[in-house]
Design an enzyme around this catalytic site. Structure first.
Site: not given
Ligand SMILES: NC(=O)C1=CN([C@@H]2O[C@H](COP(=O)(O)OP(=O)(O)OC[C@H]3O[C@@H](n4cnc5c(N)ncnc54)[C@H](OP(=O)(O)O)[C@@H]3O)[C@@H](O)[C@H]2O)C=CC1
Ligand SMILES: CCCCCCCCCCCCCCCC(=O)[C@@H](N)CO
Length: 297
Positions: A39, A41-43, A65, A68, A93, A172, A186, A190
């Site tokens: 994860g 590539s973002s945020g 992606d 990204k 993925d 989490s 969700y 977590k």
């Protein structure tokens, strides 16, 4: 009477806090370390990668992606502190096929060396009323947020055990500590990470591998903006009571917790889980002794 008990508890906690540096593991040196961020590539994941890069780490960014990933790589590279540092991008993925995840981790290890720290940050959220959330989303949440953390962890753990070192981090959420309106799909995914992390920590401690879990609040990221599109009013109002953080801020805390502090709660856990840990250690030593004896025969 109550006062005496309270004073005793405070003194006990203070004592634990004071001796915690003595029983904590040595901090992980990020300079030159290979850190894999799923994860990335973002945020929050991207900010964690940048934070580690600022400490001299070599980074593998994992996400689906490719476009990204390339953009994020450029941003991370701007945080370099020496000209030897490398950012590697891997498109996969993390939630679908374990063999695929294993093979990309192998590729990353061939290029940048064994993984010193794995940050499991790939994840996605959905909010909505229980009966309005499409049924297949429940499965998707468990696949991406839970299995998407199990697979990369499985792929790095053997080498970490052999090297007797490593850090595994799970991202989490506050919604992984308490179940809140709108998060029926969700939150469980977590919560699951916490169960995984605690059980895994007990298995890994004799191998000098440390597991941390972060429970961030709402954070201003592309994923958060996406989630807000379908967020029920109740969820919005409840969340607002806690406020929104910046991803850079979250990344700093998360990285520091993983490499330096083992935290006060960890120290208390060290005591009350101490006897379990000694069982695990004893079994490990016995197994190794009998293995050595078999070899000699
Ligand atoms: N923002 C928030 O308010 C909070 C977020 N969190 C958690 O933090 C983590 C990051 O969140 P945030 O930064 O907001 O999310 P973003 O949506 O901004 O980023 C998510 C990252 O994960 C990657 N990703 C998603 N699914 C997969 C997959 N199946 N395989 C590989 N990579 C994947 C994305 O890339 P790509 O889509 O290209 O694969 C992207 O790099 C998540 O686990 C989230 O649950 C926790 C608390 C609060
Ligand atoms: C000790 C217990 C502490 C619990 C504090 C409760 C605070 C209530 C507000 C919670 C806000 C919701 C967070 C979800 C963030 C998230 O994961 C999504 N935004 C992902 O995109």
């Amino acid at each position: 009477m109550l006062l005496v008990v309270a004073a005793f508890i405070v003194a006990f906690v203070l004592l634990l806090y004071m001796i915690s540096p003595l029983i904590s593991p040595k901090p992980l040196k990020l300079n030159g370390a290979h850190v894999v961020v799923t994860g990335g590539s973002s945020g929050i994941g991207k900010c964690i990668a940048m934070e580690c890069y600022k400490h001299g780490a070599f980074i593998t960014l994992v996400a689906r992606d490719e476009h990204k990933l390339v953009q994020a790589k450029k941003e991370v590279e701007k945080c370099a502190i020496n000209d030897k540092q490398v950012v590697l991008c891997i498109s996969v993925d993390v939630s679908k096929d374990y063999n695929q995840v294993e093979s990309v981790i192998k590729q990353a290890q061939e290029k940048l060396g064994p993984v010193d720290m794995l940050v499991n940050c790939a994840g996605t959220s959905i909010s909505g009323k229980f009966e309005e959330v499409e049924v297949d989303r429940f499965k998707k949440m468990m696949e991406v947020n839970y299995l998407g953390s199990v697979y990369p962890t499985r792929a790095v753990i053997t080498t970490m055990k052999e090297r007797r070192m490593g850090r595994i981090m799970f991202v989490s959420s506050q919604a992984g500590l308490i179940g809140l309106f709108g998060y029926t799909a969700y939150s469980p995914s977590k919560f699951a990470l916490r169960g995984l992390a605690e059980a895994l920590q007990m298995e890994m401690k004799p191998y000098n591998i440390y597991v941390t879990v972060a429970y961030p609040p709402d954070t201003d990221t592309p994923g958060f903006a996406e989630e807000n599109k379908t967020k029920p009013l109740e969820t919005k109002l409840i969340s607002e009571t806690a406020g929104v953080c910046q991803p850079e801020q979250v990344a700093k805390v998360v990285v520091k917790d993983a490499i330096v502090t083992m935290g006060l709660f960890r120290t208390i856990a060290l005591f009350y889980l101490g006897s379990f840990d000694s069982i695990v250690r004893r079994c490990m030593i016995q197994r190794e002794q009998s293995k050595a004896a078999d070899k000699r025969e």
